[in-house]
Scaffold this motif. Sequence first.
Motif, mmCIF file in Angstrom:
data_model
loop_
_atom_site.group_PDB
_atom_site.id
_atom_site.type_symbol
_atom_site.label_atom_id
_atom_site.label_comp_id
_atom_site.label_asym_id
_atom_site.label_seq_id
_atom_site.Cartn_x
_atom_site.Cartn_y
_atom_site.Cartn_z
ATOM 1 N N PRO A 79 41.672 36.224 39.045
ATOM 2 C CA PRO A 79 40.251 35.860 38.961
ATOM 3 C C PRO A 79 40.017 34.428 39.429
ATOM 4 N N LYS A 80 38.781 34.158 39.832
ATOM 5 C CA LYS A 80 38.414 32.803 40.246
ATOM 6 C C LYS A 80 38.143 31.961 39.001
ATOM 7 N N PRO A 81 38.909 30.886 38.805
ATOM 8 C CA PRO A 81 38.764 30.072 37.586
ATOM 9 C C PRO A 81 37.361 29.522 37.396
ATOM 10 N N GLU A 82 36.679 29.177 38.504
ATOM 11 C CA GLU A 82 35.363 28.551 38.385
ATOM 12 C C GLU A 82 34.316 29.508 37.822
ATOM 13 N N LEU A 83 34.620 30.809 37.798
ATOM 14 C CA LEU A 83 33.677 31.788 37.269
ATOM 15 C C LEU A 83 33.950 32.158 35.809
ATOM 16 N N ILE A 84 34.981 31.559 35.237
ATOM 17 C CA ILE A 84 35.343 31.838 33.841
ATOM 18 C C ILE A 84 34.816 30.716 32.956
ATOM 19 N N PRO A 85 34.070 31.026 31.894
ATOM 20 C CA PRO A 85 33.608 29.969 30.988
ATOM 21 C C PRO A 85 34.791 29.185 30.417
ATOM 22 N N VAL A 86 34.620 27.879 30.300
ATOM 23 C CA VAL A 86 35.712 27.006 29.848
ATOM 24 C C VAL A 86 36.277 27.476 28.523
ATOM 25 N N GLN A 87 35.407 27.883 27.596
ATOM 26 C CA GLN A 87 35.862 28.258 26.262
ATOM 27 C C GLN A 87 36.603 29.591 26.244
ATOM 28 N N ASP A 88 36.531 30.358 27.346
ATOM 29 C CA ASP A 88 37.182 31.668 27.385
ATOM 30 C C ASP A 88 38.410 31.695 28.284
ATOM 31 N N ALA A 89 38.768 30.558 28.856
ATOM 32 C CA ALA A 89 39.874 30.536 29.816
ATOM 33 C C ALA A 89 41.217 30.791 29.146
ATOM 34 N N VAL A 90 41.406 30.236 27.950
ATOM 35 C CA VAL A 90 42.663 30.368 27.226
ATOM 36 C C VAL A 90 42.451 31.333 26.064
ATOM 37 N N GLY A 91 43.411 32.234 25.881
ATOM 38 C CA GLY A 91 43.303 33.196 24.789
ATOM 39 C C GLY A 91 43.266 34.616 25.314
ATOM 40 N N VAL A 92 42.665 35.503 24.536
ATOM 41 C CA VAL A 92 42.711 36.936 24.820
ATOM 42 C C VAL A 92 41.476 37.384 25.595
ATOM 43 N N THR A 93 41.700 38.196 26.626
ATOM 44 C CA THR A 93 40.610 38.824 27.359
ATOM 45 C C THR A 93 41.042 40.234 27.721
ATOM 46 N N VAL A 94 40.400 40.836 28.728
ATOM 47 C CA VAL A 94 40.638 42.235 29.066
ATOM 48 C C VAL A 94 40.673 42.391 30.581
ATOM 49 N N VAL A 95 41.559 43.274 31.061
ATOM 50 C CA VAL A 95 41.532 43.709 32.453
ATOM 51 C C VAL A 95 41.385 45.230 32.447
ATOM 52 N N ILE A 96 40.561 45.759 33.363
ATOM 53 C CA ILE A 96 40.226 47.175 33.365
ATOM 54 C C ILE A 96 40.491 47.770 34.743
ATOM 55 N N ILE A 97 41.129 48.935 34.759
ATOM 56 C CA ILE A 97 41.283 49.734 35.974
ATOM 57 C C ILE A 97 40.326 50.913 35.849
ATOM 58 N N THR A 98 39.497 51.135 36.870
ATOM 59 C CA THR A 98 38.593 52.280 36.850
ATOM 60 C C THR A 98 38.828 53.137 38.088
ATOM 61 N N CYS A 99 38.447 54.412 37.986
ATOM 62 C CA CYS A 99 38.492 55.289 39.142
ATOM 63 C C CYS A 99 37.237 56.144 39.162
ATOM 64 N N THR A 100 36.643 56.267 40.354
ATOM 65 C CA THR A 100 35.427 57.056 40.514
ATOM 66 C C THR A 100 35.605 58.052 41.648
ATOM 67 N N TYR A 101 34.831 59.133 41.565
ATOM 68 C CA TYR A 101 34.771 60.130 42.635
ATOM 69 C C TYR A 101 33.305 60.437 42.878
ATOM 70 N N HIS A 102 32.873 60.317 44.131
ATOM 71 C CA HIS A 102 31.449 60.458 44.470
ATOM 72 C C HIS A 102 30.589 59.500 43.628
ATOM 73 N N THR A 103 31.072 58.277 43.471
ATOM 74 C CA THR A 103 30.431 57.197 42.702
ATOM 75 C C THR A 103 30.390 57.469 41.209
ATOM 76 N N ARG A 104 31.052 58.508 40.716
ATOM 77 C CA ARG A 104 31.037 58.846 39.299
ATOM 78 C C ARG A 104 32.359 58.416 38.657
ATOM 79 N N GLU A 105 32.281 57.523 37.712
ATOM 80 C CA GLU A 105 33.485 57.062 37.027
ATOM 81 C C GLU A 105 33.970 58.153 36.077
ATOM 82 N N PHE A 106 35.257 58.535 36.219
ATOM 83 C CA PHE A 106 35.803 59.565 35.345
ATOM 84 C C PHE A 106 36.937 59.063 34.465
ATOM 85 N N ILE A 107 37.450 57.863 34.730
ATOM 86 C CA ILE A 107 38.496 57.315 33.858
ATOM 87 C C ILE A 107 38.527 55.802 33.986
ATOM 88 N N ARG A 108 38.871 55.140 32.883
ATOM 89 C CA ARG A 108 39.148 53.703 32.896
ATOM 90 C C ARG A 108 40.331 53.427 31.974
#
Length: 233
Positions: A79-108
């Motif tokens: 991720p681009k550091p400049e887009l992350i709020p300073v208070q959220d840079a260190v600690g726990v966050t989330v990363v998500i993988i998604t998949c869509t078919y015909h623009t419809r998300e069926f799993i994350r």
Amino acid sequence: MAKVQIVNVEVLDNPSPFFNPFQFQITFDCIENLSDDLEWKIIYVGSAESDEYDQELDSVLVGPVPAGRHRFVFQADPPKPELIPVQDAVGVTVVIITCTYHTREFIRVGYFVNNEYNDPDMRENPPEIPNFPKLMRNILDSKPRVTRFKINWDDNAENGAVDEETPPSPQTNFGSSIEEVHSGCEGTFGVDQGHLNNSNNGLSSMSDHQEKLSKGQIYENSTDSMDMRMFVE
């Protein structure tokens, strides 16, 4: 029944420095030929407070997909550091993988991510301005949160409701592990507290991000280049 089933997701190069690319080896089964592409995305949650700070790290179109088992390595820039709020840079966050078919998300597939300093002194006395080159990223890959959505795989009906939410282990077959780990899907999803910061802020942040792992958000399309290898077995 879903025409695509994720069999396994392996997190590569983990733990790693903050600026290393994200790498996931994804294995999935396709039960019949798909005439169109699957779109896979990696999304980094910059803050639990607002979707405004979510970053789509990369997306890729895979297809047309023949019936059978498929495997590819999905790599995305950090991720681009400049887009992350300073208070959220260190600690726990989330990363998500998604998949869509015909623009419809069926799993994350969502993972908790812990960013912390390697240096014990910096962990005790963190700088006011985050020092990203000194941060280490640890993806807590033992029990991801997997959310499935019922969709129409053709074009003659609208999407359905959420099918189920299950947190299978990425180290075993997704289908066979659902029942085994279902009882551990609440709270911290069985994550070892030793992987987190020693303060209570780590567990509090995990609770804040819990909704991000499963709620059905729609993300804007943004396709960038990526390093991908795909195999048909």
